[in-house]
Design a protein around this motif. Structure first.
Motif, mmCIF file in Angstrom:
data_model
loop_
_atom_site.group_PDB
_atom_site.id
_atom_site.type_symbol
_atom_site.label_atom_id
_atom_site.label_comp_id
_atom_site.label_asym_id
_atom_site.label_seq_id
_atom_site.Cartn_x
_atom_site.Cartn_y
_atom_site.Cartn_z
ATOM 1 N N PRO A 48 7.565 21.482 8.448
ATOM 2 C CA PRO A 48 8.920 21.544 9.013
ATOM 3 C C PRO A 48 9.880 20.488 8.475
ATOM 4 O O PRO A 48 11.079 20.724 8.433
ATOM 5 N N ARG A 49 9.355 19.330 8.059
ATOM 6 C CA ARG A 49 10.234 18.299 7.502
ATOM 7 C C ARG A 49 10.321 18.383 5.980
ATOM 8 O O ARG A 49 10.844 17.473 5.330
ATOM 9 N N GLY A 50 9.822 19.451 5.436
ATOM 10 C CA GLY A 50 9.935 19.673 4.002
ATOM 11 C C GLY A 50 9.097 18.723 3.172
ATOM 12 O O GLY A 50 7.884 18.597 3.361
ATOM 13 N N ALA A 51 9.757 18.038 2.229
ATOM 14 C CA ALA A 51 9.066 17.197 1.259
ATOM 15 C C ALA A 51 8.248 16.094 1.919
ATOM 16 O O ALA A 51 7.151 15.760 1.450
ATOM 17 N N ILE A 52 8.765 15.516 2.999
ATOM 18 C CA ILE A 52 8.041 14.438 3.688
ATOM 19 C C ILE A 52 6.698 14.947 4.202
ATOM 20 O O ILE A 52 5.656 14.309 4.020
ATOM 21 N N ASP A 53 6.708 16.097 4.842
ATOM 22 C CA ASP A 53 5.461 16.663 5.359
ATOM 23 C C ASP A 53 4.522 17.087 4.233
ATOM 24 O O ASP A 53 3.296 16.998 4.367
ATOM 25 N N LEU A 110 11.457 4.426 0.362
ATOM 26 C CA LEU A 110 12.847 4.549 0.796
ATOM 27 C C LEU A 110 12.958 4.091 2.249
ATOM 28 O O LEU A 110 12.065 4.364 3.056
ATOM 29 N N PRO A 111 14.038 3.400 2.592
ATOM 30 C CA PRO A 111 14.160 2.849 3.957
ATOM 31 C C PRO A 111 13.939 3.866 5.061
ATOM 32 O O PRO A 111 13.269 3.580 6.054
ATOM 33 N N GLN A 112 14.472 5.065 4.895
ATOM 34 C CA GLN A 112 14.349 6.075 5.950
ATOM 35 C C GLN A 112 12.937 6.636 6.075
ATOM 36 O O GLN A 112 12.600 7.272 7.081
ATOM 37 N N ASN A 113 12.094 6.394 5.049
ATOM 38 C CA ASN A 113 10.728 6.923 5.073
ATOM 39 C C ASN A 113 9.665 5.836 5.180
ATOM 40 O O ASN A 113 8.469 6.150 5.206
ATOM 41 N N ALA A 114 10.091 4.576 5.231
ATOM 42 C CA ALA A 114 9.135 3.465 5.218
ATOM 43 C C ALA A 114 8.201 3.506 6.423
ATOM 44 O O ALA A 114 7.006 3.196 6.311
ATOM 45 N N GLY A 115 8.731 3.894 7.577
ATOM 46 C CA GLY A 115 7.900 3.964 8.771
ATOM 47 C C GLY A 115 6.789 4.983 8.625
ATOM 48 O O GLY A 115 5.644 4.745 9.031
ATOM 49 N N GLU A 116 7.125 6.125 8.037
ATOM 50 C CA GLU A 116 6.124 7.168 7.815
ATOM 51 C C GLU A 116 5.054 6.692 6.828
ATOM 52 O O GLU A 116 3.857 6.952 7.015
ATOM 53 N N GLY A 117 5.490 5.974 5.787
ATOM 54 C CA GLY A 117 4.540 5.452 4.810
ATOM 55 C C GLY A 117 3.577 4.460 5.431
ATOM 56 O O GLY A 117 2.366 4.496 5.174
ATOM 57 N N ALA A 118 4.106 3.557 6.264
ATOM 58 C CA ALA A 118 3.246 2.585 6.946
ATOM 59 C C ALA A 118 2.261 3.273 7.876
ATOM 60 O O ALA A 118 1.094 2.881 7.987
ATOM 61 N N LYS A 119 2.723 4.325 8.530
ATOM 62 C CA LYS A 119 1.859 5.097 9.432
ATOM 63 C C LYS A 119 0.706 5.736 8.671
ATOM 64 O O LYS A 119 -0.444 5.762 9.152
ATOM 65 N N LEU A 120 0.973 6.252 7.479
ATOM 66 C CA LEU A 120 -0.066 6.885 6.673
ATOM 67 C C LEU A 120 -1.117 5.872 6.229
ATOM 68 O O LEU A 120 -2.324 6.147 6.270
ATOM 69 N N ILE A 121 -0.662 4.697 5.793
ATOM 70 C CA ILE A 121 -1.599 3.659 5.364
ATOM 71 C C ILE A 121 -2.462 3.204 6.526
ATOM 72 O O ILE A 121 -3.683 3.053 6.408
#
Length: 230
Positions: A48-53, A110-121
């Motif tokens: 649903p979030r496209g490229a991020i998902d 990217l700042p808007q995606n940094a939280g998602e990246g940290a969550k994945l790690i």
């Protein structure tokens, strides 16, 4: 989140040839859906979030392969530091597409995606400790994962620029980082065993002793909770 559906896996694998050219993008998702023969509406429902998902799904795909490799390995013959080193190395080796990882690192930096990246790690490191049988329920639950997150992320960054044969320099780098962690754990033990230092730190240690690991079960008395009657 290592239980990716067959449809998601099919789309993720179809996306990889396009990532080198278009990165983890809407264009890549559209091309992957076309190549996989999956309707656009179904693809958008799965991601649903496209490229991020899509990029997150690729990361989860690697996590799933790592967990499978750990279950197949004879971990009982290894010391704990060897198990951790083996797990991090397997996580990198199971998805050995540097360009896909490099494009993902760019996206999640990217700042808007940094939280998602940290969550994945964090999720990867939690899976490693959980699969290795970690039973800590106090502040150590957090420190183990936070420390490993630093080791894992720095090793991945080193690996992305490593041109040595068989990534030998990366594995040497990983060994050094694990040694740093072991030295830190040794220092913690020495502090706890020292009567003077343990007395001086009694206040902070008492506060930390109240920190508990998050519950693995979801309470069934919360609003919006649904339980299968079967």
């Amino acid at each position: 989140m290592t239980d990716l559906s067959p449809e998601k896996q099919k789309i993720i694998l179809a996306a990889l040839p396009h990532v080198a050219f278009d990165g983890w993008s809407t264009e890549t998702l559209d091309a992957a859906l076309h190549d996989a023969g999956i309707a656009e509406s179904d693809g958008k429902a799965l991601f649903p979030r496209g490229a991020i998902d899509l990029a997150a799904g690729y990361h989860h795909f690697g996590d799933a392969q790592m967990v499978a490799a750990l279950h197949d390995a004879n971990l009982s013959a290894m010391k704990m530091r060897e198990r951790i080193t083996f797990a991090v190395r397997k996580r990198i080796e199971t998805v050995n597409d540097k360009e896909a990882v490099r494009r993902g690192s760019t996206l999640f930096s990217l700042p808007q995606n940094a939280g998602e990246g940290a969550k994945l790690i964090w999720g990867t490191c939690d899976l490693i400790w959980s699969t290795l049988g970690d039973t800590s329920e106090d502040v150590n639950w957090y420190t183990k994962r936070a420390t490993l997150a630093g080791v894992y992320s720095s090793t991945v960054l080193f690996w992305l620029g490593d041109e040595s044969e068989g990534n030998a320099d990366t594995w040497a780098f990983l060994d050094r980082r694990i040694e740093n962690v072991m030295q830190f754990e040794k220092l913690k033990s020495q502090v706890n065993a020292n009567p003077l230092l343990s007395k001086l730190l009694s206040g902070p240690l008492a506060a930390l002793s109240r920190v508990k690991a998050p519950s693995r079960t979801v309470p069934d008395d919360l609003p919006g909770y649904w339980k299968d009657p079967k």
